[in-house]
Design an enzyme around this catalytic site. Structure first.
Site, PDB file in Angstrom:
ATOM      1  N   ASP A   1       4.027   3.677 -72.065  1.00  0.00           N
ATOM      2  CA  ASP A   1       4.929   4.607 -71.372  1.00  0.00           C
ATOM      3  C   ASP A   1       4.600   6.063 -71.671  1.00  0.00           C
ATOM      4  OD1 ASP A   1       6.038   2.192 -70.766  1.00  0.00           O
ATOM      5  OD2 ASP A   1       8.073   2.711 -71.347  1.00  0.00           O
ATOM      6  N   ARG A  55      17.093   7.653 -84.691  1.00  0.00           N
ATOM      7  CA  ARG A  55      17.026   8.580 -83.567  1.00  0.00           C
ATOM      8  C   ARG A  55      17.455  10.006 -83.897  1.00  0.00           C
ATOM      9  NH1 ARG A  55      13.698   5.383 -82.438  1.00  0.00           N
ATOM     10  NH2 ARG A  55      13.803   3.961 -80.672  1.00  0.00           N
ATOM     11  N   ASP A  80      19.009   4.706 -76.087  1.00  0.00           N
ATOM     12  CA  ASP A  80      18.222   5.772 -76.709  1.00  0.00           C
ATOM     13  C   ASP A  80      18.223   7.071 -75.916  1.00  0.00           C
ATOM     14  OD1 ASP A  80      17.576   4.550 -79.060  1.00  0.00           O
ATOM     15  OD2 ASP A  80      15.652   3.777 -78.378  1.00  0.00           O
ATOM     16  N   SER A  92       9.705  -6.401 -76.283  1.00  0.00           N
ATOM     17  CA  SER A  92       9.850  -4.980 -76.577  1.00  0.00           C
ATOM     18  C   SER A  92      10.278  -4.858 -78.034  1.00  0.00           C
ATOM     19  CB  SER A  92      10.908  -4.351 -75.665  1.00  0.00           C
ATOM     20  OG  SER A  92      11.178  -3.022 -76.053  1.00  0.00           O
TER      21      SER A  92
END
Length: 401
Positions: A16, A97, A126, A178
């Site tokens: 990505d 994060r 996210d 994932s």
């Protein structure tokens, strides 16, 4: 597209973000700087990542070692609250994060960028976590989220996009699962897990041994806690990250910290994931064991309230808010007496506290004994119970009139 001169992209080196770099240059006609956060995802994830970013079209690639800071300033404070999302999830992705976003913002401000970019999809949590942090720390910077703008909707489309531009990529067409990893945990989603009637297979677990294949002999670890923080393991003083790394090794060997959960995402979608938090599970058990000794009933109940609320704030990406910081401060105050030593037995997927002690302990063998003692008069309990239940007694007498 609004005019952007320089953008800092949260870069992982995966498919990505490799496609995002040329896409940004083509669609925003801007300079792209890749930012890589080392949060303990593993050295294999970082090998050659700078060269890969440059080959994809980035003008520069910055790598920030955030491992120690993440554990010390984000994981340890969260542990003091006892935050567990929906009763099981130890918030592995969620706690990484805020520090990634903060470091990304600091990089952007330092190099004079006017925009930030992330590779989060429009379905997940996210995107909220990153953009919530961006809004709190640098609202003047433009945020670009390609997955909400471009028409690339599959791995095949992304691979074709890179191939057309002769940009090298090691990703393959098939990506069954994932994954997201950091020093605290690794998560696995997708594949067989998308059907909740499917049991996880061996590919759904990355770090930990299958508990059934774990050693047949139990192992114990000694954890020293000071003011709600793990400071030594097995008699050796350690930094927060080193303590976690050490306990990860122990937990992995014994299959500790596996959960298979269907959780409620902030955006309203339910998702299923297999999460592994070996060292974190051991740390959590140690802290809760010391709390049992030193916190009185009302304090412990309030700490549980803090943990429940903090779990949602951290999960929802609200770390940089006054409420979250207030809860962290309250938990830190309660943790001032949470000092002690705990022995934990590791055996086939279970971390069981077998011994605990603290100089601040409110537990008294003299008071708790079932034998004869000189410190507690059983007859005193009658008056206490009569006063404690007085409201119920009055209500019942009124109903009898």
């Amino acid at each position: 597209m609004s005019k952007i001169n320089k953008v800092v992209l949260a870069y992982s080196g995966g498919l990505d973000t490799s496609a995002i770099i040329p896409w940004l240059k083509e669609n925003y006609d801007c300079e792209v700087v890749a930012f890589v956060a080392d949060v303990g995802q593993g050295e294999e994830e970082l090998v050659g990542i700078e060269e890969k970013a440059i080959a994809s079209g980035a003008s520069a690639c910055y790598i920030a070692d955030l491992k120690e800071e993440m554990v010390k300033d984000y994981i340890y404070p969260s542990l003091k609250t006892g935050a567990i999302y929906e009763g099981k999830y130890l918030l592995g992705t969620s706690m990484a994060r805020p520090i990634i976003a903060k470091a990304q913002v600091e990089c952007a401000l330092e190099i004079g960028a006017d925009a930030l970019c992330h590779g989060c999809t429009g379905k997940g949590n996210d995107q909220v976590r990153f953009e919530g942090a961006f809004a709190a720390l640098a609202p003047q910077l433009t945020v670009i989220a390609p997955w909400r703008e471009w028409n690339l909707r599959s791995r095949e489309a992304l691979l074709d996009y890179l191939a057309e531009r002769n940009i090298p990529c090691t990703a393959s067409l098939e990506k069954i699962y994932s994954r997201d990893a950091n020093a605290w945990h690794v998560s696995t989603e997708g594949g067989v897990l998308e059907n909740t009637w499917n049991a996880p297979n061996e590919l759904c677990w990355v770090w930990t041994k299958d508990p059934q294949q774990a050693p047949d002999v139990a192992e114990t670890v000694s954890v020293l806690v000071e003011k709600g923080e793990v400071v030594a393991v097995d008699g050796k003083p350690m930094t927060p990250y080193n303590a976690l790394h050490y306990l990860n090794g122990k937990g992995i060997e014994h299959g500790i910290g596996r959960i298979d959960i269907v959780e409620n995402r902030l955006v309203g979608i339910k998702s299923r994931g297999c999460y592994e938090t070996p060292g974190g599970t051991i740390m959590m058990e140690a802290l809760r064991a010391v709390e049992q000794l030193v916190l009185d009933k009302e304090s412990f109940e309030f700490r549980q309230t803090i943990g429940l609320k903090a779990s949602h704030l951290i999960y929802d990406g609200r770390w940089f808010t006054p409420l979250c910081q207030s809860l962290l401060a309250a938990a830190n105050t309660l943790a001032q007496d949470v000092t002690g030593e705990v022995v934990i037995q590791l055996y086939k997927g279970q971390a069981t506290v077998t011994q605990k002690r603290s100089l601040n302990s409110l537990y008294s063998e003299e008071f708790a004994t079932f034998g004869e003692d000189d410190v507690y008069d059983h007859s005193h309990a009658g008056g206490f119970i009569r006063l404690y239940s007085l409201a119920s007694r009055i209500r019942a007498l009124n109903s009898q009139k």
